[in-house]
Design an enzyme around this catalytic site. Sequence first.
Site, short mmCIF file in Angstrom:
data_model
loop_
_atom_site.label_atom_id
_atom_site.label_comp_id
_atom_site.label_asym_id
_atom_site.label_seq_id
_atom_site.Cartn_x
_atom_site.Cartn_y
_atom_site.Cartn_z
CD GLU A 47 -1.69 1.09 3.48
OE1 GLU A 47 -1.07 0.38 4.17
OE2 GLU A 47 -3.06 1.76 3.42
CG ASN A 108 -4.67 3.80 0.45
OD1 ASN A 108 -3.77 3.75 -0.34
ND2 ASN A 108 -4.20 4.56 1.62
CE LYS A 125 -6.91 1.19 4.10
NZ LYS A 125 -5.73 1.52 4.63
CD GLU A 144 -5.18 5.22 5.42
OE1 GLU A 144 -5.54 4.13 4.87
OE2 GLU A 144 -4.69 3.93 5.95
CB CYS A 170 -3.62 -1.25 4.07
SG CYS A 170 -3.16 -2.10 6.13
CG ASN A 195 1.51 0.96 4.94
OD1 ASN A 195 3.26 1.60 4.88
ND2 ASN A 195 0.92 0.87 3.48
#
Length: 311
Positions: A47, A108, A125, A144, A170, A195
């Site tokens: 990612e 993302n 994402k 995020e 993720c 991550n």
Amino acid sequence: MARHLKIAAAQLGPLHREDSRAVAVSRLTKLLRDAHAMGAKFVVFPELALTTFFPRWWIESQAEVDARYFEKSMPSKDTQPLFDEAKKLGIGFYIGYAELTPEGRRFNTAILVGPDGSIVGKYRKIHLPGHADHKPKAAFQHLEKNYFEVGDLGFRVWRYLNTITGMLICNDRRWPEAFRVLALQGAEIVALGFNTPSENLHYPEPPALRVHHHLIMAQSMAFQNAVWLVETAKAGFEDGFRMFGHSLIVAPTGEIAAKSQSEEDEVICANCDIDLAANLKKTMFNFAAHRRPEHYRLIVERVGAEVTPAN
Ligand code: CDT
């Protein structure tokens, strides 16, 4: 005859704030060559693989964030060498990056690139962890929800390298719903980059327990959905903050076929029998025969848990 595909997880060690795209792309390209030397035809990168995991930092200037961390095009001048090398070697890959769209939206994102260098699929994402507000007293942040919008492309699969492949990113790996939506579309491979900080942002937790959760989730998601699952970390002390490795290739049997041992740049590879799941899909996890969606309505109708009054 059973279909086999050699798949690699190309784990990255830390990428620091001062590291340029050129540094990242040259390390990714080296990993791609290592994967090729191991016979891999599909390589899964992490990612946000082109920069440090910048959501750990509160940055006031959106212009700075956009310039340093977001990609306005893919491929770009900086990333083209990776696409060129993959095409030359005839390898497909998954890679995550921060996407800034022409309309000014930020996601993302991960893409699936074919061995001819063309972009086959894109995923944005959906499960964005962390918080949107500035927490200046925290040891590190997880912003995020500040930097990205929730993905708008759904959970999809693509016909890819003679398989059916889906993508996640993720935190999605913690949500059974994400895997099941892919499995209901016939997914045979799920590719995912991550991550994950070794420390829990919210409350003290032993780092070993965080890895334990990572492993049991991967094994159960792969088995319960009868898919090959490839999870690739960006790991190590990045900007001074540790993230764990434990990149994995998990078989549909729930067995770990390969696992990284370092928190550095490292390639792991497995020769995956894509048809290994066939018996499982015909018997225990024959969805058509055994699922009871009429009893699952709450899963889509309710978001948070609510205690039902006793009857
Ligand atoms: N990148 C990412 O999604 N990491 C999260 C950390 C959650 S802690 C706020 C993960 O689920 O691994």
